[in-house]
Design a protein around this motif. Structure first.
Motif, mmCIF file in Angstrom:
data_model
loop_
_atom_site.group_PDB
_atom_site.id
_atom_site.type_symbol
_atom_site.label_atom_id
_atom_site.label_comp_id
_atom_site.label_asym_id
_atom_site.label_seq_id
_atom_site.Cartn_x
_atom_site.Cartn_y
_atom_site.Cartn_z
ATOM 1 N N GLU A 1 -6.757 158.348 47.209
ATOM 2 C CA GLU A 1 -5.166 158.435 47.022
ATOM 3 C C GLU A 1 -4.568 157.824 45.916
ATOM 4 O O GLU A 1 -3.678 158.281 45.279
ATOM 5 N N ALA A 2 -5.104 156.747 45.705
ATOM 6 C CA ALA A 2 -4.793 156.181 44.192
ATOM 7 C C ALA A 2 -4.815 157.099 43.176
ATOM 8 O O ALA A 2 -4.052 157.251 42.250
ATOM 9 N N HIS A 3 -6.081 157.724 42.888
ATOM 10 C CA HIS A 3 -6.442 158.720 41.869
ATOM 11 C C HIS A 3 -5.332 159.909 42.181
ATOM 12 O O HIS A 3 -4.921 160.595 41.149
ATOM 13 N N SER A 4 -5.196 160.344 43.392
ATOM 14 C CA SER A 4 -4.225 161.267 43.727
ATOM 15 C C SER A 4 -2.781 161.150 42.914
ATOM 16 O O SER A 4 -2.106 161.999 42.252
ATOM 17 N N ALA A 5 -2.379 159.878 43.037
ATOM 18 C CA ALA A 5 -1.161 159.378 42.482
ATOM 19 C C ALA A 5 -1.002 159.437 40.728
ATOM 20 O O ALA A 5 0.013 160.053 40.402
ATOM 21 N N ILE A 6 -2.233 158.885 40.463
ATOM 22 C CA ILE A 6 -2.225 159.182 38.962
ATOM 23 C C ILE A 6 -2.436 160.680 38.419
ATOM 24 O O ILE A 6 -1.907 160.648 37.621
ATOM 25 N N HIS B 1 7.290 155.035 38.708
ATOM 26 C CA HIS B 1 7.672 154.532 37.662
ATOM 27 C C HIS B 1 8.647 153.282 38.030
ATOM 28 O O HIS B 1 9.048 152.475 36.867
ATOM 29 N N ASN B 2 9.187 152.940 38.997
ATOM 30 C CA ASN B 2 10.182 151.879 39.367
ATOM 31 C C ASN B 2 9.483 150.965 39.935
ATOM 32 O O ASN B 2 10.058 149.702 39.903
ATOM 33 N N CYS B 3 8.311 150.638 40.440
ATOM 34 C CA CYS B 3 7.789 149.698 41.109
ATOM 35 C C CYS B 3 6.871 149.046 40.276
ATOM 36 O O CYS B 3 6.170 149.372 39.354
ATOM 37 N N ASP B 4 6.540 147.851 40.674
ATOM 38 C CA ASP B 4 5.554 146.891 39.688
ATOM 39 C C ASP B 4 4.121 147.067 40.432
ATOM 40 O O ASP B 4 3.248 146.853 39.682
ATOM 41 N N MET B 5 3.843 147.487 41.577
ATOM 42 C CA MET B 5 2.566 147.672 42.371
ATOM 43 C C MET B 5 2.734 148.823 43.372
ATOM 44 O O MET B 5 3.857 148.868 44.205
ATOM 45 N N ALA B 6 1.802 149.764 43.346
ATOM 46 C CA ALA B 6 1.512 150.819 44.305
ATOM 47 C C ALA B 6 0.119 150.670 44.809
ATOM 48 O O ALA B 6 -0.625 150.664 44.280
ATOM 49 N N ILE B 7 0.244 150.619 46.086
ATOM 50 C CA ILE B 7 -1.065 150.076 46.788
ATOM 51 C C ILE B 7 -1.200 151.498 47.969
ATOM 52 O O ILE B 7 -0.463 151.917 48.584
ATOM 53 N N TYR B 8 -2.169 151.739 47.730
ATOM 54 C CA TYR B 8 -3.038 153.076 48.528
ATOM 55 C C TYR B 8 -3.978 152.631 49.270
ATOM 56 O O TYR B 8 -4.864 151.664 48.981
#
Length: 172
Positions: A165-170, A153-160
């Motif tokens: 892994e991106a879906h895991s974060a979501i 929530h604090n970053c502008d971009m999260a890269i996996y």
């Protein structure tokens, strides 16, 4: 025509010049950014020795009969100190973006600069993939999840490194 060079504050959990750390990901990420013409400004933080100590302690604890592990980097105290160190070095400086090879330095960072991180897995997947973390105390699990949530929530971009892994974060 002058081309603007992207100035990146590069913050991580370990020495990015050590090609043996984290399968070389921090090293090769910094190299790829430099190859694209970016200026890398390495951010140092006071928690490197604490992280090394916790990792060493986790190797010794099982020999003493202790079945749990110390949080190596996913602790609010460590994340707060990292964020403070980073903020002191980048706020008001000649930096365009703060980038990290971990979500932890981004979790509690307060800066007007854009923030991005790269991670090869989410905390929940880390817990599921490493059997030695099975006895990780629930208080530290909760803190780790809270820090990852804060980073997202604090970053502008999260890269996996994978769509999975991106879906895991979501999802988590």
């Amino acid at each position: 025509m002058n081309k603007h060079v992207l100035r990146i504050a590069y913050a991580g959990l370990q020495d990015h010049t050590d090609i043996k750390r984290s399968s070389g990901a921090p090293f090769f990420t910094a190299q790829a950014l430099e190859d694209q013409g970016c200026q890398i400004h390495v951010v140092t933080h006071s928690q490197l020795s604490r992280l090394r100590f916790n990792k060493a302690l986790n190797k010794v604890l099982p020999l003493t009969g202790v079945s749990w592990r110390m949080p190596e980097e996913r602790s609010g105290n460590i994340a707060r100190r990292m964020a403070d160190d980073i903020a002191r070095q980048v706020n008001g400086g000649d930096i365009d973006v703060v980038f990290s090879t971990s979500s932890i330095p981004m979790a509690l960072l307060r800066s007007h600069l854009p923030k991005a991180f790269y991670a090869d897995c989410t905390f929940i997947d880390l817990l599921e993939d490493y059997p030695e973390l099975a006895n990780y105390p629930s208080q530290w699990r909760d803190e780790g999840h809270d820090l990852e949530h804060a980073a997202l929530h604090n970053c502008d971009m999260a890269i996996y490194n994978s769509e999975w892994e991106a879906h895991s974060a979501i999802d988590h």
